[in-house]
Each structure stands twice: as C-alpha cells, then as structure tokens.
Design a protein around this motif. Structure first.
Motif, short mmCIF file in Angstrom:
data_model
loop_
_atom_site.label_atom_id
_atom_site.label_comp_id
_atom_site.label_asym_id
_atom_site.label_seq_id
_atom_site.Cartn_x
_atom_site.Cartn_y
_atom_site.Cartn_z
N MET A 1 46.66 36.43 47.55
CA MET A 1 47.63 37.11 46.71
C MET A 1 47.40 36.79 45.24
SD MET A 1 51.13 36.91 49.00
CE MET A 1 51.46 35.27 48.50
N ARG A 2 46.95 35.58 44.95
CA ARG A 2 46.77 35.19 43.56
C ARG A 2 45.60 35.89 42.88
NH1 ARG A 2 47.20 28.93 44.81
NH2 ARG A 2 45.89 29.75 46.45
N VAL A 3 44.63 36.38 43.64
CA VAL A 3 43.47 37.02 43.02
C VAL A 3 43.73 38.45 42.60
CG1 VAL A 3 41.85 35.56 44.30
CG2 VAL A 3 42.44 37.80 45.19
N CYS A 4 44.81 39.03 43.03
CA CYS A 4 45.10 40.43 42.73
C CYS A 4 45.57 40.58 41.28
CB CYS A 4 46.15 40.99 43.67
SG CYS A 4 46.42 42.76 43.43
N ALA A 5 44.75 41.28 40.48
CA ALA A 5 45.06 41.46 39.06
C ALA A 5 46.31 42.29 38.82
CB ALA A 5 43.87 42.11 38.36
N VAL A 6 46.62 43.19 39.74
CA VAL A 6 47.77 44.08 39.57
C VAL A 6 48.94 43.68 40.45
CG1 VAL A 6 46.39 46.02 38.76
CG2 VAL A 6 46.83 45.78 41.19
N ARG A 7 48.83 42.52 41.10
CA ARG A 7 49.88 41.99 41.97
C ARG A 7 50.31 42.97 43.05
NH1 ARG A 7 50.92 37.31 39.29
NH2 ARG A 7 51.07 37.35 37.05
N ALA A 8 49.31 43.60 43.68
CA ALA A 8 49.58 44.58 44.72
C ALA A 8 49.71 43.94 46.10
CB ALA A 8 48.48 45.64 44.74
N ILE A 9 49.49 42.62 46.20
CA ILE A 9 49.53 41.94 47.49
C ILE A 9 50.76 41.05 47.55
CG2 ILE A 9 48.30 40.40 49.07
CD1 ILE A 9 45.73 41.18 47.58
N THR A 10 51.51 41.18 48.63
CA THR A 10 52.70 40.34 48.81
C THR A 10 52.72 39.77 50.22
OG1 THR A 10 54.04 42.24 49.46
CG2 THR A 10 54.10 41.63 47.13
N ASP A 11 53.45 38.70 50.38
CA ASP A 11 53.66 38.08 51.69
C ASP A 11 55.04 38.52 52.16
OD1 ASP A 11 54.20 36.48 53.88
OD2 ASP A 11 53.51 34.64 52.94
N GLN A 12 55.06 39.24 53.26
CA GLN A 12 56.33 39.72 53.80
C GLN A 12 56.52 39.14 55.19
OE1 GLN A 12 56.66 43.97 53.51
NE2 GLN A 12 56.59 43.93 51.28
N GLN A 13 57.33 38.11 55.26
CA GLN A 13 57.65 37.41 56.51
C GLN A 13 56.40 36.96 57.25
OE1 GLN A 13 60.17 40.15 58.61
NE2 GLN A 13 61.82 39.96 57.13
N GLY A 14 55.47 36.38 56.49
CA GLY A 14 54.26 35.83 57.08
C GLY A 14 53.12 36.81 57.26
N SER A 15 53.32 38.06 56.88
CA SER A 15 52.26 39.07 56.96
C SER A 15 51.86 39.49 55.55
CB SER A 15 52.73 40.31 57.72
OG SER A 15 53.01 39.99 59.06
N ILE A 16 50.59 39.76 55.37
CA ILE A 16 50.09 40.20 54.08
C ILE A 16 50.27 41.71 53.98
CG2 ILE A 16 48.04 40.40 52.61
CD1 ILE A 16 49.18 37.55 52.90
N TYR A 17 50.82 42.16 52.86
CA TYR A 17 51.08 43.57 52.65
C TYR A 17 50.42 44.00 51.35
CZ TYR A 17 53.61 47.91 51.80
OH TYR A 17 53.93 49.21 51.54
N ILE A 18 49.67 45.11 51.38
CA ILE A 18 49.06 45.66 50.17
C ILE A 18 49.85 46.88 49.73
CG2 ILE A 18 47.00 46.69 49.14
CD1 ILE A 18 45.36 45.10 51.18
N GLU A 19 50.39 46.80 48.53
CA GLU A 19 51.13 47.91 47.95
C GLU A 19 50.10 48.94 47.47
OE1 GLU A 19 54.14 50.10 47.34
OE2 GLU A 19 54.68 48.02 47.72
#
Length: 53
Positions: A1-19
């Motif tokens: 998640m930290r490598v995403c320059a546009v913060r498109a990656i989030t942790d949603q209840q233990g799953s990785i989600y790409i916006e």
C-alpha cells in the motif's frame, strides 16, 4: 500500500483493494508485492490494473 503514488490501494478488513478509478497502472504495486509479485501478475495489462479488462 505504501508504494502506491496515488494511494489507490487500501486494506479492507484484511483484504487488499485497488481503487481502479484512481489507479494509473504504473505497476509499482506489482513490483513491490511479495505475495503475488511479478509471476502472478505478469500477464496483466495496464487496462486490467485499472479494471477495464
């Protein structure tokens, strides 16, 4: 998640989600991901990363 320059990656209840609306398809997440890394995503295109395919 930290490598995403546009913060498109989030942790949603233990799953990785790409916006996909925010993803620019740079592939930094693919390079940095230890679990899925290059082999798991090597056939994916920029359109797939953005959710178009």
């Amino acid at each position: 998640m930290r490598v995403c320059a546009v913060r498109a990656i989030t942790d949603q209840q233990g799953s990785i989600y790409i916006e996909t609306d925010n993803c620019i398809g740079c592939g930094c997440c693919k390079t940095a991901c230890v679990t899925f890394g290059y082999q798991a995503l090597e056939d994916k295109t920029e359109a797939w990363l953005k959710g178009a395919a």
